[in-house]
Structure formats: structure tokens, C-alpha cells
Write an enzyme that holds these catalytic residues in place. Structure first.
Site, PDB file in Angstrom:
ATOM      1  N   GLY A 308       0.815  -1.207   0.000  1.00  0.00           N
ATOM      2  CA  GLY A 308       0.000   0.000   0.000  1.00  0.00           C
ATOM      3  C   GLY A 308       0.849   1.257   0.000  1.00  0.00           C
ATOM      4  N   SER A 423      -2.866   3.870  12.883  1.00  0.00           N
ATOM      5  CA  SER A 423      -4.289   4.137  12.997  1.00  0.00           C
ATOM      6  C   SER A 423      -4.644   5.381  12.180  1.00  0.00           C
ATOM      7  CB  SER A 423      -4.684   4.309  14.466  1.00  0.00           C
ATOM      8  OG  SER A 423      -6.090   4.407  14.604  1.00  0.00           O
ATOM      9  N   LYS A 426      -9.679   9.348  12.007  1.00  0.00           N
ATOM     10  CA  LYS A 426     -11.107   9.021  11.965  1.00  0.00           C
ATOM     11  C   LYS A 426     -11.526   8.168  13.154  1.00  0.00           C
ATOM     12  CE  LYS A 426     -11.516   9.475   6.959  1.00  0.00           C
ATOM     13  NZ  LYS A 426     -10.213  10.171   6.829  1.00  0.00           N
ATOM     14  N   ASN A 464      -5.347  12.464   6.518  1.00  0.00           N
ATOM     15  CA  ASN A 464      -5.249  12.096   5.110  1.00  0.00           C
ATOM     16  C   ASN A 464      -3.831  12.285   4.589  1.00  0.00           C
ATOM     17  OD1 ASN A 464      -8.310  11.813   4.290  1.00  0.00           O
ATOM     18  ND2 ASN A 464      -8.138  13.597   5.611  1.00  0.00           N
ATOM     19  N   LEU A 466      -1.455  12.825   1.282  1.00  0.00           N
ATOM     20  CA  LEU A 466      -1.498  13.321  -0.094  1.00  0.00           C
ATOM     21  C   LEU A 466      -1.011  12.259  -1.077  1.00  0.00           C
ATOM     22  CD1 LEU A 466      -0.051  16.893   0.468  1.00  0.00           C
ATOM     23  CD2 LEU A 466      -2.380  16.349  -0.175  1.00  0.00           C
ATOM     24  N   VAL A 472      -8.144  11.839  -2.360  1.00  0.00           N
ATOM     25  CA  VAL A 472      -8.881  12.783  -3.190  1.00  0.00           C
ATOM     26  C   VAL A 472      -8.043  13.339  -4.342  1.00  0.00           C
ATOM     27  CG1 VAL A 472      -8.298  14.794  -1.760  1.00  0.00           C
ATOM     28  CG2 VAL A 472     -10.411  14.792  -3.086  1.00  0.00           C
ATOM     29  N   ARG A 557     -21.128  11.796   1.743  1.00  0.00           N
ATOM     30  CA  ARG A 557     -21.313  10.373   1.518  1.00  0.00           C
ATOM     31  C   ARG A 557     -21.583   9.669   2.846  1.00  0.00           C
ATOM     32  NH1 ARG A 557     -15.785   9.198  -1.500  1.00  0.00           N
ATOM     33  NH2 ARG A 557     -15.126  10.387   0.332  1.00  0.00           N
TER      34      ARG A 557
END
Length: 658
Positions: A308, A423, A426, A464, A466, A472, A557
Site C-alpha cells: 500500500g 491508525s 477518523k 489524510n 497526499l 482525493v 457520503r
């Protein structure tokens, strides 16, 4: 040598190794000798004219050849003809001046000795000075003529007009370097003042513009901007809007690398357009490399989710610390092969093993532990796509909670030294199943840390990343390439961002901290509005938002937060020795009564019992509030965006009963 001169020389030397076609040095030497011969002829002619003697146009006497020979000797000694003429710089001018000055002094000394012994001179002393002046002038103008001619013939053929952003020493050095590489891709028209003030001064005889002047111009002469990394950091530290203003003018921005990264292979032809990561990246992270080297050197390290975006970057950053072996564990075959190819090419000295395994299979993981005997574990394998996990809650709990539990329990069984769990922010007041499953895993890690002091359990939490898979930015890039529209869920939605390398550096640093059980949160800086991110990315392509590329709002969402929690809040964190890493004080404490709840949750996950699993998850993580039950004005105005999933309906019933 001053810093400014050092910068200039580094830039000017960039172009020279790239030159393949140039006039051989012997020809340049021959031309320089001819120039000295012409200068000597001119000096004799002028002296003879002034003294009333005979003034032949050409003089072929041994004093003339002696003077030319002395000049040629210094050409050879100082190697003044070695440089490529079309890339002549101030350094070359100084060399020619040295050659001429030494020749003049030598001729004057010989003149004096010759006069004392034979009462004669090669040429009058004033003639020697005239010879030196003419020689230097012709040598200088010869190089200037070649340089300007080459520039006229080649510079505008394939070059685009550009400005240099900033007027500091590094910016001036960039300008001088590009000007010297006349066949490069850029033709510099001037500099842009960061203070937006009109300046009458000039740099390299080029004007200095203000942002206002560019805005007021009917037609901007240049289409590109070149900015140094130092100037870019300076702009971002001031929260300056200069880059956004330049992007609005449809100017492409190119970034020049850091000064310490310049080398002989660097070329102005290889400048890259600035990326959104460059605009958002913050100040560099300072790592304690000595401590990390002592921690990871000669160790067997297991990295889950190694294929990943986060896991692969952790592997890349571990490589320089010379671990004994890295075990790359992932269930994705093709991405795992890709990271292996990267390591073979860029880290040939690294010893690693590729392991295909699913973290939900404890039996398979036990075989991995027994075969490779890891000493340190970085657990990055997880399901992270929020909307997809909302529709598949058991899968989220199975991987994020059950998989983490398998690895953590085996780490205590095999007495692993350190277990680092990756972790997410969120997990703070989660509104989605992904965050709640991660929070449940955090609680289990804390439970083991209390009962098993032999293994140091560390949890790292950040927002998040980049450019990571599914983030995104790749999504926006694809939409822009397809001509739009760019879809944003809500006009007010914000997120914290950091670059992949920054996040993984902090994971490695946090992995060496603590005594076990701590949850480390990273300073994510200020939150960024996603709509602003979309505007920046559209402008970076030279297009205008809502004119060339449309922006559409689609509504929140399932499970999506409008605002993420502020992890760097001083009231809920404790400082560490690293300024960007804090301990989450509010979530550090573990309640022993949660043991039975954790075991029961695992039972429901294995039974695929969604209703009871969510019911127990709510008791285990009482702050868990699904986003569907939270009333947002924007969502209310777009009922079609309020999608229901099987798990939210089950949770609704549970909530109504309670």
C-alpha cells in the site's frame, strides 16, 4: 568564497557537463594567440605613430613575437582557453584579466632588465599597457560575441519565456544559470518581486516586476514561472497567496530543487511543474537518525500492508537504516510485485522477503512469525475507504479489528520487541464504521500493552495522506484530465493533509518512543478546505475553475464527516521530545472491563452478525455516532445524497431501543 559566488558557480557548472558539441580547445588557443598578435601589432602601430617613427601596418620583429609568446605562455599556464566559449561567465572574465595582467607585468620586468643591460626596450612601457588593454578587450569581446551569437541562434528556437519568482541570492543564481544555458527550455524575461512593489533596479540587466504589473498587463509576455525550493518555503511560511494569484494568470509554475540537491547531473531541462503536494507540504521534518539507526539496524522487521501507499513508503524509509531483513506482507499480488521491483532497482543491498497473506488468517500469520522471527512489526494493513466500508461493516471490522488483534496477539506470543500500529484520525469521535473499527483496534492494543510489558505497543494516528491510494488528489487529477466536472461532497468540508514521506517519517520516529500503550498523534497543521484544493489543482493545469472545469457538489457520503477532529489540540495532548508528535492524553487510559467486550466483538465478527456487532461496538466505543444521524444543513438540502446502508438501518433500530 561567498555564499552568493558559490551559488553562482554551482548553477553555472550545471550546463557544462551537458555540452557534447564544442570547438576543440586547440582552436580556441589558436584564436586567443591571434588576438594577442593583433593586439601587439596595434600597440606597435600606435606607439610608432605617437613617436613619429615609421608606421607600417604589419610588423614582424622578434620583440613582437616575444610579447605574443609571453602572452601565449600564460594562456597555457592558467588554461584560459579550456572553458566552453558560449558558456563564458564572470569567472572566465577574471581568468582572462589574470592572464593579461601577468603578461603585462612580465613584459615590463623583461623590458626593465633588457634596458639595464643593453640600453634598449622591447617596446615602450606605455606600449605594454596599451597591449594589455587591447588584448583583454579583444579576448572579452570575442567571448561575448560568441555567447550572444549562440544565444540569438539557439535561445528562442525551442525556449519558452519565463520569469524568476523572487529576488534573493538563490533566485538570482537560478536566473544566471538559466541565462548561461542558452539552449535550455527557458528564456528569462525578468524577476518578480515577492513584496509586490515596483522596483526600478535591474538584475542581470533584466527588469523586476510586481504582481500588480502582471495583473494590469493586457498580454503577459511569459507563460512560465520558475521558483526555487527556498522561495517556495518562504512563501508558504507567510501563508502568502502569491502562487494562487500567479496560477490565476494561467502561468505554469516550475520548481527548482533544493540547493543541497544540485549536482553535475542537474539540468534546467529537467525542471518539473509544481505539484499540489509542493503547495501543501510544510517545513521539513528533523529526525533523530542516530537513534533510529540504533533501533532498526540489523533487525528483522515485518511490515503489513507493504504494497500500500503507507506500507511501501515505510519500507523505503527503513531501507537506509540497514535492517537485517524486511518482510513485505500483503494480500495484493501485483502491488507487492511492484514494490519488489522498486527495491531491486533502488535498494539492491536490502534483504527482503515477499509474503502473500491475509491478516484475518491467524494460522497463516503464525507460520510467517515462526518462519521469519520478526523483531519489530509495523502494522499498516487496513481497509480505509469510508463509503465502501459503510456498505460492508463486517469486512471493516474483520480486517481493521480482527486482523490487528491477530497480529498483536502473535506479537506477544513470539515476544516481538516493538509493535507499531498505524491508525487514523477518523478513530477520534468516529462517525463511520472504518473509524470505529480502528478505535476498537486501538483499545485492544492498549489492553495488551497493560498485560504484556515485554512487547512495546505503539499506536500512531494521523489524517489524510497526499497522493495515497484512493485519496482525493488522484481522484481530482483523473476528473480534470477527463475535462470535469470535479466533484466535491460539500462546500465547507475540510481535511487535514500531510505528505506520504512526512507521515511515514513520523511513524518511524514514534516507533522508537514510549514505554507501551501510548497513542501518538501527529501535528497535521491547519485543515484545508477541499473546495480550495480543487481550485488549486485546476489552476495548476492552466485552467480556470468553473469556467474551463466545472465544480459540482454531490453531498456528504455515508459515514463522512464535515470536519475532522483537530489532533494537535494542546488541551487533549501531551508533548514529546519531537515537536510534531504528541501523546493523546484523553484516549491513553484503558479500562480493564473492556476485555470481555473486545472478546465478544470478535465472536460477532466471526459469526458475521452485523446487528450484535454494531450494538457491542457502540458500547465499546460510546463516542461512535454514525454521520447519517447527524443533521447537516447541506445534506438536508440534498435528500438524494443521504444514502442508507444495511448497517445504518440496523444501528438506527439499536439507537431507538436505547
Amino acid at each position: 568564497m561567498t555564499v552568493e559566488n558559490s551559488l553562482k558557480l554551482q548553477f553555472l557548472n550545471i550546463a557544462k557537463p551537458l555540452v557534447k558539441n564544442y570547438v576543440p580547445r586547440r582552436y580556441i588557443f589558436f584564436i586567443d594567440v591571434c588576438i594577442a598578435f593583433i593586439a601587439a601589432q596595434s600597440a606597435f602601430f600606435l606607439i610608432n605613430s605617437a613617436t613619429g617613427g615609421q608606421t607600417p601596418i604589419l610588423t614582424f620583429t622578434w620583440p613582437l613575437f616575444a610579447i605574443v609568446g609571453i602572452q601565449a605562455l600564460y594562456f597555457i599556464i592558467l588554461k584560459s582557453y579550456f572553458g566552453v566559449v558560449r558558456y563564458s561567465s564572470f569567472k572566465d572574465v577574471i581568468t582572462q584579466l589574470k592572464v593579461t595582467a601577468l603578461s603585462v607585468v612580465t613584459i615590463l620586468v623583461i623590458n626593465r632588465i633588457y634596458y639595464l643591460t643593453l640600453n634598449e626596450k622591447l617596446i615602450l612601457d606605455s606600449g605594454v599597457i596599451i597591449f594589455g588593454f587591447i588584448t583583454f578587450s579583444l579576448l572579452f569581446f570575442f567571448r561575448l560575441l560568441v555567447k550572444r551569437t549562440y544565444q540569438s541562434l539557439n535561445a528562442r528556437k525551442n525556449s519558452s519565456n519565463a520569469y524568476i519568482l523572487g529576488t534573493d541570492r538563490a533566485d538570482i543564481a537560478i536566473g544566471e544559470g538559466i541565462i548561461s544555458e542558452h539552449s535550455g527550455p527557458f528564456n528569462i524575461l525578468g524577476f518578480i518581486n515577492l513584496n509586490d512593489k515596483k522596483m526600478l533596479n535591474r538584475i542581470h540587466n533584466l527588469p523586476i516586476y510586481s504582481i500588480s504589473q502582471l495583473k494590469d498587463a493586457n498580454d503577459i509576455a511569459a507563460k512560465s514561472i520558475i521558483v526555487s525550493d527556498e522561495t517556495l518555503q518562504q512563501i508558504k511560511s507567510r501563508n502568502n497567496s502569491i502562487l494562487a494569484e500567479l496560477l490565476d494568470l494561467k502561468l505554469k509554475i516550475y520548481k527548482f530543487p533544493k540547493i543541497e540537491n544540485y549536482d553535475s547531473k542537474t539540468s534546467f531541462n529537467s525542471l518539473k511543474e509544481i505539484k499540489i503536494e509542493d503547495l501543501l507540504q510544510r517545513s521539513p521534518i528533523k529526525l533523530n537518525n542516530l537513534k533510529l539507526s540504533a533501533l532498526y539496524k540489523d533487525k528483522i522487521i515485518l511490515v503489513t500492508g507493504a504494497a500500500g501507499s503507507i506500507g511501501s513508503e515505510i519500507v523505503k524509509q527503513l531501507a537506509p537504516f540497514a535492517p537485517k531483513k524486511i518482510i513485505l506482507l500483503d494480500q495484493a499480488e501485483t502491488p507487492l510485485h511492484s514494490i519488489a521491483l522498486y527495491l531491486d532497482k533502488n535498494c539492491p543491498q536490502l534483504n527482503y522477503e515477499k509474503v502473500i497473506a491475509n491478516v484475518r488468517s491467524k494460522k497463516r500469520l503464525r507460520d510467517v512469525y515462526a518462519t521469519h522471527h520478526p523483531q519489530i512489526v509495523f502494522h499498516g494493513a487496513a481497509y480505509k475507504h469510508v463509503p465502501m466500508m459503510e456498505a460492508n461493516p463486517i469486512e471493516s471490522l474483520s480486517v481493521n479489528f480482527h486482523g490487528t488483534r491477530n497480529l498483536a496477539e502473535l506479537s506477544t506470543e513470539f515476544q516481538i520487541e516493538r509493535f507499531v500500529f498505524v491508525s487514523t484520525d477518523k478513530a477520534v469521535n468516529p462517525t463511520n464504521i472504518m473509524g470505529a473499527s480502528k478505535r476498537a483496534a486501538e483499545i485492544f492494543i492498549q489492553s495488551l500493552a497493560k498485560l504484556n510489558p515485554e512487547t512495546t505497543f505503539i499506536t500512531t494516528r494521523f489524517g489524510n495522506v497526499l497522493g495515497s491510494n484512493g485519496s482525493v488528489i488522484p481522484h481530482f487529477k483523473k476528473q480534470i484530465q477527463e475535462g470535469g466536472p470535479v466533484t466535491v461532497t460539500h462546500p465547507d468540508i475540510t481535511r487535514y493533509f500531510m505528505t506520504i514521506d512526512e507521515a511515514c517519517q513520523l511513524v518511524l520516529e514514534a516507533g522508537g518512543m514510549g514505554n507501551g500503550g501510548e497513542i501518538y498523534v501527529f501535528d497535521m497543521g491547519s485543515p484545508i478546505k477541499i473546495i480550495n484544493l480543487a481550485h488549486h489543482m485546476i489552476r495548476l493545469t492552466g485552467l480556470i475553475p468553473n469556467k474551463d472545469i466545472a465544480i459540482q457538489f454531490t453531498g456528504l457520503r455515508p459515514g463522512e464527516k464535515l470536519f475532522e477532529e483537530l489532533l494537535a489540540d494542546k488541551e487533549t495532548t501531551l508533548p514529546t521530545h519531537h515537536e510534531k508528535i504528541m501523546i493523546a492524553q484523553a484516549t491513553h487510559m484503558y479500562d480493564i472491563s473492556q476485555d470481555s467486550q473486545l472478546s465478544e466483538l470478535l465472536k460477532y465478527v466471526k459469526q458475521n452478525n452485523i446487528s450484535d456487532a454494531l450494538k457491542l461496538l457502540k458500547r465499546l466505543v460510546p463516542e461512535y455516532q454514525p454521520i447519517d444521524l447527524v443533521d447537516f444543513k447541506f445534506s438536508r438540502s440534498n435528500p438524494s445524497s443521504q444514502k442508507r446502508t444495511p448497517y445504518t438501518e440496523a444501528y438506527q433500530k439499536i439507537s431507538e431501543k436505547s
